[in-house]
Design an enzyme around this catalytic site. Sequence first.
Site, mmCIF file in Angstrom:
data_model
loop_
_atom_site.group_PDB
_atom_site.id
_atom_site.type_symbol
_atom_site.label_atom_id
_atom_site.label_comp_id
_atom_site.label_asym_id
_atom_site.label_seq_id
_atom_site.Cartn_x
_atom_site.Cartn_y
_atom_site.Cartn_z
ATOM 1 N N LYS A 76 67.328 -24.612 99.362
ATOM 2 C CA LYS A 76 66.308 -23.620 99.682
ATOM 3 C C LYS A 76 66.179 -22.683 98.488
ATOM 4 O O LYS A 76 67.134 -22.006 98.100
ATOM 5 C CB LYS A 76 66.717 -22.848 100.928
ATOM 6 C CG LYS A 76 65.715 -21.771 101.283
ATOM 7 C CD LYS A 76 65.992 -21.189 102.636
ATOM 8 C CE LYS A 76 65.016 -20.081 102.941
ATOM 9 N NZ LYS A 76 65.261 -19.477 104.242
ATOM 10 N N LYS B 93 65.841 -12.447 97.346
ATOM 11 C CA LYS B 93 66.970 -13.171 97.956
ATOM 12 C C LYS B 93 67.669 -14.050 96.916
ATOM 13 O O LYS B 93 68.308 -15.046 97.263
ATOM 14 C CB LYS B 93 66.449 -14.008 99.130
ATOM 15 C CG LYS B 93 65.819 -13.180 100.253
ATOM 16 C CD LYS B 93 65.549 -14.005 101.507
ATOM 17 C CE LYS B 93 65.011 -13.143 102.650
ATOM 18 N NZ LYS B 93 64.774 -13.914 103.886
ATOM 19 N N GLU C 224 74.586 -28.665 95.966
ATOM 20 C CA GLU C 224 74.411 -28.092 97.305
ATOM 21 C C GLU C 224 74.407 -29.185 98.373
ATOM 22 O O GLU C 224 75.064 -29.070 99.404
ATOM 23 C CB GLU C 224 73.086 -27.314 97.395
ATOM 24 C CG GLU C 224 73.084 -25.955 96.716
ATOM 25 C CD GLU C 224 73.844 -24.891 97.525
ATOM 26 O OE1 GLU C 224 74.377 -25.195 98.599
ATOM 27 O OE2 GLU C 224 73.887 -23.737 97.050
ATOM 28 N N LYS D 101 63.160 -27.058 100.595
ATOM 29 C CA LYS D 101 62.191 -26.028 100.938
ATOM 30 C C LYS D 101 61.992 -25.057 99.776
ATOM 31 O O LYS D 101 62.987 -24.615 99.205
ATOM 32 C CB LYS D 101 62.748 -25.278 102.138
ATOM 33 C CG LYS D 101 61.951 -24.114 102.603
ATOM 34 C CD LYS D 101 62.694 -23.500 103.736
ATOM 35 C CE LYS D 101 61.967 -22.267 104.187
ATOM 36 N NZ LYS D 101 62.703 -21.540 105.163
ATOM 37 N N SER E 262 54.961 -21.617 104.488
ATOM 38 C CA SER E 262 53.786 -20.815 104.859
ATOM 39 C C SER E 262 52.815 -20.592 103.700
ATOM 40 O O SER E 262 51.603 -20.642 103.885
ATOM 41 C CB SER E 262 54.262 -19.478 105.410
ATOM 42 O OG SER E 262 55.070 -18.803 104.453
ATOM 43 N N TYR F 94 52.977 -26.418 109.326
ATOM 44 C CA TYR F 94 52.119 -25.673 110.251
ATOM 45 C C TYR F 94 50.858 -26.467 110.581
ATOM 46 O O TYR F 94 50.097 -26.086 111.453
ATOM 47 C CB TYR F 94 51.784 -24.293 109.663
ATOM 48 C CG TYR F 94 53.043 -23.508 109.351
ATOM 49 C CD1 TYR F 94 53.703 -22.811 110.353
ATOM 50 C CD2 TYR F 94 53.614 -23.529 108.077
ATOM 51 C CE1 TYR F 94 54.885 -22.133 110.088
ATOM 52 C CE2 TYR F 94 54.795 -22.851 107.799
ATOM 53 C CZ TYR F 94 55.425 -22.160 108.808
ATOM 54 O OH TYR F 94 56.600 -21.500 108.557
HETATM 55 C C1 PBG Z 1 64.520 -17.317 106.683
HETATM 56 C C2 PBG Z 1 63.451 -18.310 106.626
HETATM 57 C C3 PBG Z 1 62.359 -18.221 105.754
HETATM 58 C C4 PBG Z 1 61.547 -19.310 106.038
HETATM 59 C C5 PBG Z 1 62.159 -20.059 107.069
HETATM 60 N N1 PBG Z 1 63.362 -19.414 107.409
HETATM 61 C C6 PBG Z 1 61.958 -17.193 104.776
HETATM 62 C C7 PBG Z 1 62.906 -16.637 103.833
HETATM 63 O O1 PBG Z 1 63.907 -17.250 103.460
HETATM 64 O O2 PBG Z 1 62.658 -15.510 103.428
HETATM 65 C C8 PBG Z 1 60.251 -19.575 105.347
HETATM 66 C C9 PBG Z 1 59.318 -20.491 105.984
HETATM 67 C C10 PBG Z 1 57.935 -20.432 105.467
HETATM 68 O O3 PBG Z 1 57.605 -19.725 104.488
HETATM 69 O O4 PBG Z 1 57.109 -21.130 106.061
HETATM 70 N N2 PBG Z 1 65.766 -17.676 106.998
#
Ligand code: PBG
Length: 330
Positions: free
Chosen positions: A201, A224, A240, A255, A281, A319
């Site tokens: 991620k 983050k 990882e 992701k 998203s 989505y």
């Molecule tokens: C947080 C989480 C995030 C998403 C899924 N779980 C955002 C982040 O890490 O700030 C993002 C999903 C998306 O953008 O569609 N644990």
Amino acid sequence: MKIIGSFPKTRLRRLRKSSWIRNLVSESNISNNDLILPIFIREGKNKIEPIKSMPGVNRYSVDKLSKILGQVKKYKIPMISLFPNTPDKKKDFLGSEALNPNNLICRSLRFIKKNFPNIGVMCDVALDPYTTHGHDGVFIKNKIDNDETIKILTKQSLLQAKMGCDVIAPSDMMDGRVAAIRKALDKENYKDVSILSYAVKFASNFYGPFREAVGSKKKLKTDKKSYQMDYRNNFEAYREVGLDLKEGADMIMVKPGMPYLDIIGEIKKKFHVPVIAYQVSGEYSLIKHAINKKFLNEESIIESIISFKRAGACAIVTYFALEIAKKLKI
Ligand code: PBG
């Protein structure tokens, strides 16, 4: 790879001349079976609230979940993924609401398992929807404390399993959390509950619309990058994945999706495990806005999803899942 054939004896256009032959030789396809639909949940009754940053996506109060789950069932989408929009007054520094057996996720799990027992449910394990600072872990002495966070995430996972969650999906990027979660699940006899690790991620700029959807955007004052991956790296991604598989992950998530197709392909080749892509998203909103403005046509959705399959993903969190399943006319 050796190049075989030459023009004019070899004409690649022969295999493209009409749609039946294109279908016959196509190397990747999508079906409803490849889709996972994220669903946002909110407090209240009788609410279906559009999300500004994600046109076409809503937040549902628990009593209205049937509306969308009926469609999920009808179009045979195998699994959904739940995300809560926790009211500000329930957020605190430690994200304690994550461990409340009556929080939005727990109430939704009970509702879904009672009314739609054949839909798979996956839940995020992380604290960001519950904390006043919007981070995935707990702050101790000004940094996100790995090992203290794991203790809470393990409890959060057990609670979700108890409520009927099928797939526990830690998305927090703490080191060692998969091992701790697997151990706790096994000890409590949740041996059949799977772990889908968000092993890869990235600290991405494409999460913006989601953070608005769950209500963490305004809370989050810093990035983050001390726990999510640096988007310049790929060897780190394989480390990882290796660690998480050793710790007991059943499946691996990459992701965001489209900017990271190279990584999906390599994981598939190197580890031979189910790899799932998350079309996040920001990717959704880009495509959706362009379609709404008619800069793109609707087939661009299918093209984007096929790219994940071509790269080697077995499923995609998107989505667009319902929209696609409807188009496929299953
Ligand atoms: C947080 C989480 C995030 C998403 C899924 N779980 C955002 C982040 O890490 O700030 C993002 C999903 C998306 O953008 O569609 N644990």
